[in-house]
Enzyme design. Structure first.
Site, short mmCIF file in Angstrom:
data_model
loop_
_atom_site.label_atom_id
_atom_site.label_comp_id
_atom_site.label_asym_id
_atom_site.label_seq_id
_atom_site.Cartn_x
_atom_site.Cartn_y
_atom_site.Cartn_z
N ARG A 1 -4.10 -3.04 9.37
CA ARG A 1 -4.62 -4.37 9.07
C ARG A 1 -4.71 -5.24 10.32
NH1 ARG A 1 -3.43 -6.70 3.93
NH2 ARG A 1 -1.43 -5.64 4.00
N THR B 1 5.08 1.57 5.79
CA THR B 1 3.67 1.21 5.96
C THR B 1 3.02 2.18 6.93
OG1 THR B 1 1.99 -0.36 6.66
CG2 THR B 1 4.12 -0.63 7.72
N MET C 1 -7.54 2.54 9.33
CA MET C 1 -6.72 1.44 8.81
C MET C 1 -5.70 0.96 9.84
SD MET C 1 -5.61 1.66 4.88
CE MET C 1 -6.75 1.26 3.57
N GLY D 1 0.81 -1.22 0.00
CA GLY D 1 0.00 0.00 0.00
C GLY D 1 0.85 1.26 0.00
N TYR E 1 -25.33 12.78 16.71
CA TYR E 1 -24.77 11.58 16.09
C TYR E 1 -23.65 10.96 16.91
CZ TYR E 1 -26.97 12.93 11.67
OH TYR E 1 -27.86 13.26 10.70
N ASP F 1 6.26 -5.35 6.06
CA ASP F 1 6.89 -6.57 6.59
C ASP F 1 7.02 -7.65 5.52
OD1 ASP F 1 4.12 -6.52 6.67
OD2 ASP F 1 3.96 -7.93 8.31
N ASP G 1 0.63 1.50 8.62
CA ASP G 1 0.17 0.74 9.78
C ASP G 1 1.11 0.85 10.98
OD1 ASP G 1 -1.74 -0.01 8.01
OD2 ASP G 1 -1.42 -2.16 8.15
P1 FBP Z 1 0.96 -2.08 3.61
O1 FBP Z 1 1.19 -2.97 4.78
O2 FBP Z 1 1.27 -2.69 2.32
O3 FBP Z 1 1.64 -0.75 3.79
O4 FBP Z 1 -0.58 -1.72 3.54
C1 FBP Z 1 -1.31 -1.49 4.68
C2 FBP Z 1 -2.72 -1.08 4.38
O5 FBP Z 1 -2.83 0.29 4.17
C3 FBP Z 1 -3.62 -1.56 5.51
O6 FBP Z 1 -3.79 -0.59 6.48
C4 FBP Z 1 -4.87 -1.97 4.80
O7 FBP Z 1 -5.51 -3.03 5.44
C5 FBP Z 1 -4.36 -2.45 3.47
O8 FBP Z 1 -3.22 -1.73 3.21
C6 FBP Z 1 -5.35 -2.23 2.36
O9 FBP Z 1 -4.90 -2.89 1.24
P2 FBP Z 1 -5.39 -2.64 -0.23
O10 FBP Z 1 -4.65 -1.46 -0.75
O11 FBP Z 1 -5.00 -3.88 -0.94
O12 FBP Z 1 -6.86 -2.41 -0.19
#
Ligand code: FBP
Length: 700
Positions: free
Chosen positions: A281, A226, A279, A106, A272, A200, A228
């Site tokens: 993962r 990343t 994000m 990503g 609300y 990673d 993340d």
């Molecule tokens: P990377 O680990 O490749 O940097 O990506 C992380 C991420 O942004 C996550 O936070 C998210 O779950 C995932 O990519 C989304 O992936 P995609 O771009 O395939 O939808």
């Protein structure tokens, strides 16, 4: 004097103001492109050399020793600046090189600056050196799709977000065929070195490429990317070598800016609950940083939930002299109860609104979901292996997939030795909504990761939350507290005795600032009854309008707005921290190349300190590997770094939970992080998480 009248479209489009308004390039972009990030002191010298150190130790995995024999012994490399070198070394340092760079996975803000740093350093060492950018991720290496980077191309993207210059992809170079094609590409381009900018999994891939290409004389280096934030490296003694991957700060700041705005909106129109999935993962680093940045009312941290123990359940089991393993870790149902409790408590003090932050990967830490994910990974992988067919192409509609699972459950009933998917699993799985079943069965990515971004985690949780809130409402336990001054004013305005009505309506009248309508009063009918019982209403009389109004105000409706913050933050322009960090990573990676290193990841030590103390280093990748389940098999990968519940950052957030929840009269404690500020003095120097975790470190 009136100006000349402009009427034709041509004239309009020709007007300087219009031209300026529709130009793709704006002032912010120009400012970013012109900015030159500072360089770490070691790079202010014409040369830099590596000094291997034994100060940092790693626990080596047996499998890594077997599969990566030539790079497993790599050590941490310190980088030192030099004003001169011996002739031979200087010649080696400044030799003409061909270097390839690829983005993998990503996007993350700052990637373009890694390229810029590498490009600048390579050209400075030898203007004839060439840097190639592989297009659309690792596929570009496999298919030899590359572009030679020029001054102009690099200049266009300096300090700008995204991976737009050369794009990215998630392909893994994991078969002998893909490996052979990659080697062929490196040969054709006569590459001296290949730089993999990735997470990673991509750095894992870089290590295998380094091992494989050693014979060809191609050095392979990684760069920790990343949003993340889950590439963090410590040695066995806890020494921090890489505190954070790049892109994390910018994405977290971008999410926090918007979520901060939602806190403002939510506490303005007070109707609300904003449910914000961010994000990440697996690891909840982004959610943790957003909590610190915004002080949102509730932030779930997956790693903390996994730590949960149901004490009542444990006690009960202990009394029966048994062990209840289900008491460890949280279930989806329990998690929904925790969220409901927060909502109900805020409502009791008049706040039927707020902001909840949910990390994308939270379900990974929920007991039953974790079990489903692992079981389904194994089932799908086994199917692919034994049938030599792809599970997802064979069973396209959800019903077909469910039917396959049903048959497995039947098999386990008939054959007690088969236990992978039993009737209980099947029943539980059939109890969950179909969109979530579909989510759990989605195809894993090329690296075997469960694709959390494709699952509507927040909807799953919210479904349960809504159901339980309805129950609580029916039981009279979910009510909006009425401010006592307001109540008195309304009663006096209507000529009614506040004390008599207060005692009849509320169960804490005269005690608290926010008054809670008695649980038994949940409808106009029950209100009528309560007033009659208190002698405030005779048969046939109508409930006074102001009393009914107060009652209606106390009855909540749970209105939500759902948001997903991910791709927007990934595409944000980098913060100054990430600009500096990534540019210096680019310089570091060149230094590793120029000094002959391979199988190393460029990193900057002391990121949590003042810039003057940043130390560029090389971290050996192979020693970071361990075995992990991927696609139902054990695979060698770099261990993801998840939130440490003993870290200072987490402990601070935990300690602030009650205050930030704001389940007390008075204003909320929201913090306004504001947008990312590229210029000016008010932008923070680094992520708050880093700042906090550095406290107490001997060298901080
Ligand atoms: P990377 O680990 O490749 O940097 O990506 C992380 C991420 O942004 C996550 O936070 C998210 O779950 C995932 O990519 C989304 O992936 P995609 O771009 O395939 O939808």
């Amino acid at each position: 004097m009136p100006g000349k009248e402009i009427s034709s479209l041509e004239e309009i489009l020709d007007h300087p103001k219009v031209k300026n308004a529709i130009d793709d390039i704006n002032a912010e972009m120009l400012e970013r492109r012109a900015y030159s990030p500072l360089q770490c002191e070691v790079f202010s010298h014409p040369y830099s050399v590596l000094r291997e150190t034994d100060r940092y130790q790693f626990e080596l995995d047996r499998q890594a020793e077997k599969l990566l024999p030539d790079i497993i012994g790599n050590k941490v490399q310190l980088i030192e600046g030099k004003d001169s070198l011996d002739d031979d070394l200087a010649r080696q340092y400044g030799k003409k090189r061909n270097i390839g760079i690829v983005f993998s996975g990503g996007p993350a803000p700052g990637g373009h600056n890694v390229i810029a740093g590498l490009f600048d350093a390579a050209k400075r060492a030898n203007p004839d050196s060439k840097v190639y950018g592989f297009l659309v991720g690792p596929d570009g290496i496999i298919e030899n799709e590359a572009v030679e980077l020029s001054d102009d191309l690099v200049a266009k993207y300096r300090n700008l977000g995204g991976f737009t210059m050369i794009k990215t992809g998630r392909t893994k170079i994991d078969t002998s065929e893909k490996m052979a094609l990659s080697r062929e590409t490196c040969r054709r381009l006569d590459l001296d070195a290949l730089v993999v900018v990735g997470g990673d999994d991509s750095n894992t891939n870089a290590a295998f490429l380094a091992q494989e290409m050693l014979a060809d004389g191609v050095q392979v280096l990684g760069v920790p990317k990343t949003i993340d934030g889950d590439i963090q490296v410590r040695d066995v003694n806890g020494n921090v070598l890489c505190a954070m991957s790049f892109g994390f700060h910018s994405a977290a700041r971008a999410f926090a800016s918007t979520i901060g705005n939602l806190c403002t909106d939510s506490s303005s129109d007070i109707k609300y609950w904003h449910i914000c999935k961010v994000m990440g993962r697996v690891a909840s680093h982004l959610a943790l940083e957003v909590a610190l940045q915004t002080h949102a009312n509730m932030t779930l941290i997956g790693e903390d939930l996994a730590d949960y123990t149901d004490k009542a359940r444990l006690e009960k089991a202990r009394a029966n002299q048994t062990t209840d393993y289900n008491a460890y870790g949280i279930t989806l149902r329990h998690l929904s109860r925790v969220v409901c409790e927060a909502i109900v408590r805020r409502a009791a003090v008049g706040k039927n609104y707020g902001v909840i932050v949910i990390p994308e990967g939270v379900l990974e830490f929920v007991n039953e979901i974790q079990v489903f994910i692992i079981k389904l990974n194994t089932i799908i992988a086994e199917y692919n292996r034994t049938h030599d067919k792809d599970f997802h192409s064979t069973f396209r509609p959800l019903d077909d997939k469910l039917e396959y699972l049903r048959r497995l459950a039947q098999r386990s009933r008939e054959d007690s030795s088969f236990t992978l998917w039993n009737t209980r699993d099947d029943d539980l799985f059939n109890d969950i909504p179909s969109f979530f079943q579909e989510g759990l069965l989605t195809e894993r990515d090329n690296h075997g990761n469960f694709q959390f971004s494709q699952v509507e985690t927040e909807k799953v949780l919210l479904g349960l939350v809504k159901d339980y809130l309805n129950i609580l409402k029916e039981e009279g336990r979910y009510k909006i507290g009425i401010r006592k001054d307001y109540f008195r004013k309304r009663m006096e305005h209507a000529g009614l005795d506040p004390d008599r009505y207060g005692a009849a309506l509320f169960n804490n009248y005269g005690v608290d600032e926010y008054l809670r309508v008695k649980p038994a009063i949940i409808s106009v009918k029950t209100l009528n009854q309560a007033l009659k019982e208190a002698g405030l209403l005779k048969a046939g009389e109508k409930i006074p309008a102001d009393v009914e109004k107060i009652f209606k105000k106390s009855m909540p409706s749970f209105k939500t707005q759902i948001h997903f913050y991910g791709y927007d933050g990934r595409g944000n322009d980098p913060t100054r921290f990430d600009c500096l960090y990534t540019y210096n990573l680019g310089l570091t990676v060149f230094s590793l190349i120029a000094n002959g290193a391979t199988g190393q990841m460029a990193a900057i030590k002391n990121l949590d300190m003042d810039f003057s103390r940043w130390e560029p280093i090389g971290i050996p990748i192979a020693p970071l590997m361990h075995l992990e389940e991927r696609k139902g098999k054990l695979a060698l990968v770099i261990e993801k770094s998840i939130v440490d519940v003993n870290s200072i950052a987490f402990r601070v957030v935990k300690a602030q939970r009650e205050e930030w929840l704001g389940a007390a009269p008075g204003d909320d404690h929201y913090r306004r992080p504001g947008p990312i500020r590229f210029t000016g003095k008010s932008e923070e120097d680094r992520p708050i998480t880093l700042e906090l975790n550095a406290i107490g470190r001997s060298d901080s």
